[in-house]
Design a protein around this motif. Structure first.
Motif, PDB file in Angstrom:
ATOM      1  N   CYS A 199      43.456  29.247  42.708  1.00  0.00           N
ATOM      2  CA  CYS A 199      44.276  28.126  42.029  1.00  0.00           C
ATOM      3  C   CYS A 199      44.892  28.732  41.058  1.00  0.00           C
ATOM      4  O   CYS A 199      44.466  29.877  40.316  1.00  0.00           O
ATOM      5  CB  CYS A 199      42.995  27.267  41.375  1.00  0.00           C
ATOM      6  N   VAL A 200      46.205  28.509  40.604  1.00  0.00           N
ATOM      7  CA  VAL A 200      47.000  28.998  39.295  1.00  0.00           C
ATOM      8  C   VAL A 200      47.245  27.935  38.292  1.00  0.00           C
ATOM      9  O   VAL A 200      47.494  26.791  38.783  1.00  0.00           O
ATOM     10  CB  VAL A 200      48.351  29.400  39.781  1.00  0.00           C
ATOM     11  N   VAL A 201      46.596  28.095  37.114  1.00  0.00           N
ATOM     12  CA  VAL A 201      46.952  27.376  35.961  1.00  0.00           C
ATOM     13  C   VAL A 201      47.886  27.697  35.014  1.00  0.00           C
ATOM     14  O   VAL A 201      47.784  28.737  34.459  1.00  0.00           O
ATOM     15  CB  VAL A 201      45.535  27.056  35.103  1.00  0.00           C
ATOM     16  N   GLU A 202      48.861  26.850  34.909  1.00  0.00           N
ATOM     17  CA  GLU A 202      49.997  27.144  34.243  1.00  0.00           C
ATOM     18  C   GLU A 202      50.340  26.202  32.933  1.00  0.00           C
ATOM     19  O   GLU A 202      50.482  25.203  33.114  1.00  0.00           O
ATOM     20  CB  GLU A 202      51.302  27.452  34.970  1.00  0.00           C
ATOM     21  N   ASN A 245      53.477  26.172  30.232  1.00  0.00           N
ATOM     22  CA  ASN A 245      54.753  26.914  30.088  1.00  0.00           C
ATOM     23  C   ASN A 245      54.853  28.067  30.683  1.00  0.00           C
ATOM     24  O   ASN A 245      54.715  28.194  31.794  1.00  0.00           O
ATOM     25  CB  ASN A 245      54.867  26.798  28.450  1.00  0.00           C
ATOM     26  N   ASN A 246      54.621  29.215  30.117  1.00  0.00           N
ATOM     27  CA  ASN A 246      55.003  30.545  30.479  1.00  0.00           C
ATOM     28  C   ASN A 246      53.496  31.207  30.513  1.00  0.00           C
ATOM     29  O   ASN A 246      53.391  32.508  30.988  1.00  0.00           O
ATOM     30  CB  ASN A 246      55.826  31.301  29.747  1.00  0.00           C
ATOM     31  N   ASP A 247      52.448  30.754  30.036  1.00  0.00           N
ATOM     32  CA  ASP A 247      50.973  31.214  30.003  1.00  0.00           C
ATOM     33  C   ASP A 247      50.575  30.722  31.795  1.00  0.00           C
ATOM     34  O   ASP A 247      50.373  29.516  32.128  1.00  0.00           O
ATOM     35  CB  ASP A 247      50.098  30.594  29.018  1.00  0.00           C
ATOM     36  N   ARG A 248      49.956  31.761  32.557  1.00  0.00           N
ATOM     37  CA  ARG A 248      49.612  31.534  33.848  1.00  0.00           C
ATOM     38  C   ARG A 248      48.400  32.392  33.975  1.00  0.00           C
ATOM     39  O   ARG A 248      48.229  33.650  33.800  1.00  0.00           O
ATOM     40  CB  ARG A 248      50.735  32.287  34.662  1.00  0.00           C
ATOM     41  N   LEU A 249      47.233  31.596  34.505  1.00  0.00           N
ATOM     42  CA  LEU A 249      45.950  32.097  34.775  1.00  0.00           C
ATOM     43  C   LEU A 249      45.671  31.741  36.217  1.00  0.00           C
ATOM     44  O   LEU A 249      46.115  30.743  36.525  1.00  0.00           O
ATOM     45  CB  LEU A 249      44.842  31.738  33.638  1.00  0.00           C
ATOM     46  N   LEU A 250      44.663  32.588  36.718  1.00  0.00           N
ATOM     47  CA  LEU A 250      44.253  32.422  38.207  1.00  0.00           C
ATOM     48  C   LEU A 250      42.873  32.382  38.310  1.00  0.00           C
ATOM     49  O   LEU A 250      42.168  33.100  37.353  1.00  0.00           O
ATOM     50  CB  LEU A 250      44.772  33.587  38.902  1.00  0.00           C
ATOM     51  N   THR A 251      42.365  31.715  39.227  1.00  0.00           N
ATOM     52  CA  THR A 251      41.038  31.768  39.697  1.00  0.00           C
ATOM     53  C   THR A 251      40.784  32.704  40.688  1.00  0.00           C
ATOM     54  O   THR A 251      41.851  33.538  41.005  1.00  0.00           O
ATOM     55  CB  THR A 251      40.405  30.435  40.333  1.00  0.00           C
ATOM     56  N   HIS A 252      39.686  33.102  41.088  1.00  0.00           N
ATOM     57  CA  HIS A 252      39.173  33.955  42.030  1.00  0.00           C
ATOM     58  C   HIS A 252      39.574  33.286  43.582  1.00  0.00           C
ATOM     59  O   HIS A 252      39.783  31.969  43.417  1.00  0.00           O
ATOM     60  CB  HIS A 252      37.883  34.425  42.230  1.00  0.00           C
ATOM     61  N   THR A 253      39.546  34.047  44.502  1.00  0.00           N
ATOM     62  CA  THR A 253      39.798  33.406  45.942  1.00  0.00           C
ATOM     63  C   THR A 253      38.492  32.979  46.548  1.00  0.00           C
ATOM     64  O   THR A 253      37.676  33.785  46.689  1.00  0.00           O
ATOM     65  CB  THR A 253      40.609  34.368  46.470  1.00  0.00           C
ATOM     66  N   VAL A 254      38.438  31.651  47.079  1.00  0.00           N
ATOM     67  CA  VAL A 254      37.242  31.661  47.893  1.00  0.00           C
ATOM     68  C   VAL A 254      37.747  31.698  49.469  1.00  0.00           C
ATOM     69  O   VAL A 254      38.523  30.817  49.857  1.00  0.00           O
ATOM     70  CB  VAL A 254      36.883  29.947  47.694  1.00  0.00           C
ATOM     71  N   TYR A 255      37.200  32.405  50.292  1.00  0.00           N
ATOM     72  CA  TYR A 255      37.763  32.943  51.500  1.00  0.00           C
ATOM     73  C   TYR A 255      37.224  31.795  52.615  1.00  0.00           C
ATOM     74  O   TYR A 255      35.740  31.391  52.581  1.00  0.00           O
ATOM     75  CB  TYR A 255      37.143  34.236  51.965  1.00  0.00           C
ATOM     76  N   PHE A 279      39.401  27.580  31.808  1.00  0.00           N
ATOM     77  CA  PHE A 279      40.449  28.316  31.176  1.00  0.00           C
ATOM     78  C   PHE A 279      40.808  27.670  29.718  1.00  0.00           C
ATOM     79  O   PHE A 279      40.743  26.357  29.580  1.00  0.00           O
ATOM     80  CB  PHE A 279      41.602  28.215  32.243  1.00  0.00           C
ATOM     81  N   THR A 280      41.087  28.307  28.756  1.00  0.00           N
ATOM     82  CA  THR A 280      41.377  27.946  27.352  1.00  0.00           C
ATOM     83  C   THR A 280      42.904  28.429  27.122  1.00  0.00           C
ATOM     84  O   THR A 280      43.320  29.827  27.425  1.00  0.00           O
ATOM     85  CB  THR A 280      40.649  28.202  26.234  1.00  0.00           C
ATOM     86  N   PHE A 281      43.622  27.660  26.505  1.00  0.00           N
ATOM     87  CA  PHE A 281      45.166  27.950  26.143  1.00  0.00           C
ATOM     88  C   PHE A 281      45.251  27.394  24.683  1.00  0.00           C
ATOM     89  O   PHE A 281      44.580  26.628  24.405  1.00  0.00           O
ATOM     90  CB  PHE A 281      46.005  27.128  26.975  1.00  0.00           C
TER      91      PHE A 281
END
Length: 711
Positions: A403-406, A408-418, A429-431
Motif C-alpha cells: 500500500c502507498v499512502v500519499e 501531496n508529495n509526501d509518499r510512504l509505503l507499507t511492507h508487502t504481504v506475499y 502513518f503520520t504526516f
C-alpha cells in the motif's frame, strides 16, 4: 510491538546450510549455519555495454536498480542518450544472509511516463569469495523474451563478513517489514534455542531501534526547497533564433518538470517546489534544460548538478549554474531544512492513543499558536489496517499487495504481504499537513520482481471530509477514480489542524504535485471537457460545437478545410532541406501527426481549465466545501467592515503600492493571485466525482462477517 512465535526444541530446529565464513578468503564446504552473521557488500557499478534502445531516437537514458529480498537498496544516476553508459558509482550494502541473490535491473528513464524495462540479471552471493575483489559481468535478459540480447552490465564486488549488533537490527527489520503473519516461519528461527530465546528477551528493549530502522529505510531526513527563478542566454535551438525552454529536476526517484516558456532565451519561471532528502550526506540533484518541439524529440540545451552536501542547512542559497554541454545559466534558490514530522510504526505504537503525545499535538495546533510556524497547519494520522477481496494479479490467482499512502508529495509505503488477496498491514502513518485542502490518496499495488508494480485499486479522501477515529471500509476505485474495482481497504484516519492557519494558507499558491503523469490525448476526455465548458461558459457554446463537429467529421468539406489549415500552419514553422527525399517526407508527415496531437492536448487542457474555473465558482456558492464557503463569507464581512471605516480610495492606494513595490521588496517572490489561489482549493465537478465514496458491499462489514462466522 509484540510478536508471537512457536519455538521448537533444539533438536527439532530446522538445519539451514550455507557457506561457512572463512576470513582467509576461500569458501569452505557446506556446514550447518548456526549464526548467519552480517556481511558488507561493496559494489562498484562500472558500465554497461550494448544496452537495448528504448527511445524513438534509437538511444536510451539508462539507470540501474539493485534489489535484495524484493526491496530496492540502490539506484544509480541517469546517463542520458547512451547505450554504453559509464557510471563508476559505489554502493555499500549490509546483507543479513547470502541466500537472497542481488537482483540488478536496468530501466530507461522517461520523464512523466512509466520507465521502460531494459533487462535484468542476478548475482548469486554464495559464489563470492570473502575479502577478495571480484569483477563480474552480468548478461541482461527479459524473462518474457529470454532469447533477446539486451547487453551486459560490468560490476566490481567485495564481500566482507561483519560482526556486532547489526545482525539483531537486520533480523528485527526483516521480521517486521517482510512478514505480515503473526507467526514466524521456520527459516527465521535459526541457530540454537538459546540464541532465539535471547533474541525475544531483547526484542521489547529494541523497539526504538526498530523504528529507527524504518525511518532510515523509508523516511526522509530533510526537505530541499527549490525555486527556479530564470534562465540567462540559453542556446537557440529553433530556426527563428529562439527556444521554448523548460527544465527537468531529478533527485533519486523524485522528479519535477517546469512549465514551458515559449520563444525566449531568457525565460522567467518563478516556480517553487520541494524534494525530500533521504541521504544524510545530501545527494546530487541532476538538472537538464530542454527545448520543446511539437511532434519531434525535444532538443537538449544543457545540464548541471547541485551537490547538496556542499550547502549549509537552514539557509537560502542563490545559485547561478553554468549549463554544461550547452550555453547559458540557470538561477535558483535552494534551501535545506529539517525534516517534517512523518513516521511509520506498527498499530501498537499510536501517537494519538498516548495521552501525553495527544495533548502535545493538540497544544501545537491550538488557536493560541496562530503565528507559530504558519506552514505547519495540522497533523494527520492514517491507520492502514487491511484490505479484502483484492484483484488477483498473478497467474497463481494471488497477489503480492503493498500500500502507498500519499499526501501531496509526501509518499510512504507499507511492507508487502506475499500471495494474499486479504492482506493485513496494521501500520500507522503520520504526516504534517501543509494545506488542509489536500487530498489523501491510498493506492494498492501488486509487487512484481522484474516489472513495474501492477495497479490494484485506489481511493482519494479530502482531509476536510474525514471523520476522526472512525474505522471505515473504502471501496477501491480505478486509476481515474471514476468507478469501482475489486476489493475494499480498511482505514482509520485522524486530522487535527489550526483553522486560522488553514485559512491563511488558502490564499497561498497550491503545492504542485510533481509525480503526476503528463496528460495524454483521450477522445472521451476531450468530449467530456467540451460538455463541461458548454455548461459553464455560455459564450463558448457555438465555438465548442464547431470544433467538435470538425473532429467528428459531420461535414467532410469543413473538416477537410480545418485539417488543411492546421497543416499549412505547421508548414510555415518548418523548413524542409530536401523535399525529394522520401525518408524525410515520411518523417515530416509523422512529425505533423505528433504536432496535431500536441494541439489537441492543448485544446483539451484549456477546455478543462475553463470548465473547472466555472465549476469552482458554482461550487463555492452551493456550499460543496462548507469550510471554504464560510471562509468566503467571513472575508466578505471583514471587507465590508473595513470599507465602513476606511474609504475605498485609500484601500486601492495601499493595494497598488503593495503590488508595484513587491518586486523591489522581494525580487525573487513568486507571483500569485489570492482569489485564484482560493478557487484552486474548491473542487471541480470532476474532482467531486473522484472524491465521492462508494458504498461497500454489506458482506464486507466486520459485524456481518462475525454473524456469518457464527452461523
Amino acid at each position: 510491538m509484540l510478536y508471537s512465535c512457536k519455538l521448537k526444541s533444539a533438536c527439532n530446529l530446522p538445519v539451514i546450510y550455507n557457506k561457512k565464513i572463512n576470513t582467509a578468503g576461500t569458501s569452505n564446504a557446506d556446514v550447518p549455519l548456526a549464526d548467519p552473521g552480517m556481511y558488507q557488500l561493496d559494489i562498484t557499478l562500472r558500465r554497461g555495454q550494448s544496452l537495448a534502445a528504448r527511445d524513438r531516437g534509437g538511444t536510451s537514458d539508462p539507470y540501474v536498480k539493485f534489489k535484495i529480498g524484493g526491496k530496492e537498496v540502490f539506484r544509480s544516476k541517469i546517463i542520458h542518450k547512451n547505450l554504453n553508459p559509464v557510471w563508476e558509482e559505489k554502493a555499500c550494502l549490509l546483507v543479513g544472509h547470502l541466500r537472497e541473490p542481488l537482483y540488478v535491473k536496468v530501466f530507461d528513464y522517461d520523464f512523466g511516463l512509466q520507465d521502460d524495462f531494459m533487462g535484468s540479471a542476478f548475482l548469486d552471493l554464495t559464489q563470492l569469495e570473502l575479502n577478495r575483489p571480484t569483477d563480474v559481468t552480468l548478461t541482461l535478459k527479459d524473462p518474457h523474451y529470454p532469447d533477446h540480447d539486451l547487453g551486459i552490465i560490468l560490476l566490481s564486488v567485495v564481500l566482507t563478513p561483519k560482526e556486532g549488533e547489526h545482525r539483531d537490527v537486520t533480523m528485527l527489520m526483516r521480521k517486521s517489514w517482510k512478514r505480515s503473519s503473526k507467526e514466524l516461519s521456520e527459516n527465521e528461527v535459526v541457530g540454537s534455542y538459546f540464541s532465539v530465546k535471547s533474541f525475544f528477551w531483547r526484542f521489547q528493549t529494541q523497539s526504538l531501534r526498530l523504528s529507527d530502522v524504518h525511518r532510515k529505510s523509508h523516511l526522509w531526513r530533510g526537505i530541499v526547497s527549490i525555486t527556479l527563478i530564470e534562465g540567462r542566454d540559453l542556446k537557440a535551438m529553433d530556426s527563428n533564433g529562439l527556444s521554448d525552454p523548460y527544465v527537468k529536476f531529478r533527485l533519486g526517484h523524485q522528479k519535477y518538470k517546469s512549465k514551458i516558456m515559449p520563444k525566449t532565451l531568457n525565460p522567467q519561471w518563478r516556480e517553487q517546489f520541494d524534494f525530500h532528502l533521504y541521504e544524510e550526506r545530501g545527494g546530487i540533484i541532476d538538472i537538464t534544460a530542454w527545448d520543446k518541439d511539437a511532434g519531434k524529440r525535444d532538443d537538449f540545451i544543457g545540464r548541471c548538478q547541485i551537490d547538496l552536501s556542499a550547502l549549509s542547512r537552514e539557509q537560502t542559497h542563490k545559485l547561478e549554474l553554468q549549463l554544461e554541454e550547452g550555453e547559458g545559466h540557470l538561477v535558483l534558490l535552494v534551501t535545506l531544512t529539517a525534516s517534517a514530522t512523518v513516521s511509520i510504526s506498527d498499530l501498537s505504537i499510536n501517537s494519538l492513543e498516548d495521552q501525553k503525545e495527544r495533548e502535545e499535538i493538540l497544544k501545537r495546533y491550538s488557536p493560541l499558536r496562530i503565528f507559530h510556524n504558519l506552514k505547519d497547519v495540522g497533523f494527520l494520522q492514517v491507520k492502514v489496517i487491511r484490505a479484502e477481496g483484492l484483484m488477483a494479479a498473478d497467474v497463481t490467482g494471488k497477489s503480492d499487495p503493498f500500500c502507498v499512502v500519499e499526501l501531496n508529495n509526501d509518499r510512504l509505503l507499507t511492507h508487502t504481504v506475499y500471495k494474499n488477496l486479504n492482506p493485513e498491514w496494521n501500520k500507522v502513518f503520520t504526516f504534517n499537513i501543509k494545506d488542509i485542502h489536500s487530498v489523501l490518496e491510498v493506492t494498492v499495488y501488486d509487487e512484481d520482481r522484474d516489472r513495474s508494480a501492477d495497479f490494484l485499486g485506489k481511493v482519494a479522501i479530502p482531509l476536510l471530509s474525514i471523520q476522526n477515529g472512525e474505522q471505515k471500509a473504502y471501496v477501491l476505485k480505478n486509476k481515474q477514480l471514476t468507478g469501482p474495482t475489486k476489493g475494499v481497504i480498511y482505514l482509520e484516519i485522524d486530522v487535527i489542524f489550526n483553522a486560522v492557519k488553514a485559512s491563511l494558507r488558502t490564499l497561498i499558491p497550491k503545492e504542485q504535485k510533481y509525480i503526476e503523469e503528463e496528460n495524454r490525448l483521450s477522445k472521451q476526455l476531450l468530449l467530456r471537457n467540451f460538455i463541461r465548458t458548454k455548461r459553464c461558459v455560455m459564450v463558448l457554446i457555438n465555438a465548442a460545437y464547431y470544433v467538435n463537429s470538425c473532429f467528428d467529421w459531420d461535414s467532410p468539406p469543413r473538416s477537410l478545410a480545418a485539417f488543411v489549415v492546421v497543416e499549412d500552419m505547421l508548414e510555415d514553422e518548418e523548413e524542409e532541406d530536401d523535399k525529394d527525399d522520401k525518408d524525410s517526407e515520411k518523417k515530416g508527415f509523422i512529425n505533423k501527426i505528433y504536432a496535431i496531437q500536441e494541439v489537441c492536448i492543448s485544446v483539451q487542457n484549456i477546455l478543462d481549465e475553463v470548465a473547472s474555473f466555472g465549476e469552482r465558482i458554482k461550487n463555492t456558492f452551493n456550499w460543496t466545501v462548507p469550510f471554504l464557503s464560510w471562509l468566503a463569507i467571513v472575508a466578505l464581512c471583514a471587507f465590508t467592515v473595513i470599507l465602513y471605516f476606511i474609504p475605498l480610495r485609500y484601500i486601492v492606494l495601499v493595494w497598488g503600492i503593495n503590488k508595484f513595490t513587491k518586486k523591489l521588496r522581494s525580487p525573487y517572490a513568486i507571483d500569485n493571485n489570492e482569489l485564484l489561489d482560493f478557487l484552486s482549493r474548491v473542487p471541480s465537478d470532476v474532482q467531486m466525482v473522484q472524491y465521492q465514496e462508494l458504498k461497500p458491499d454489506p458482506s464486507h462489514s466486520p459485524c456481518k462477517r462475525k454473524k456469518n462466522n457464527l452461523g
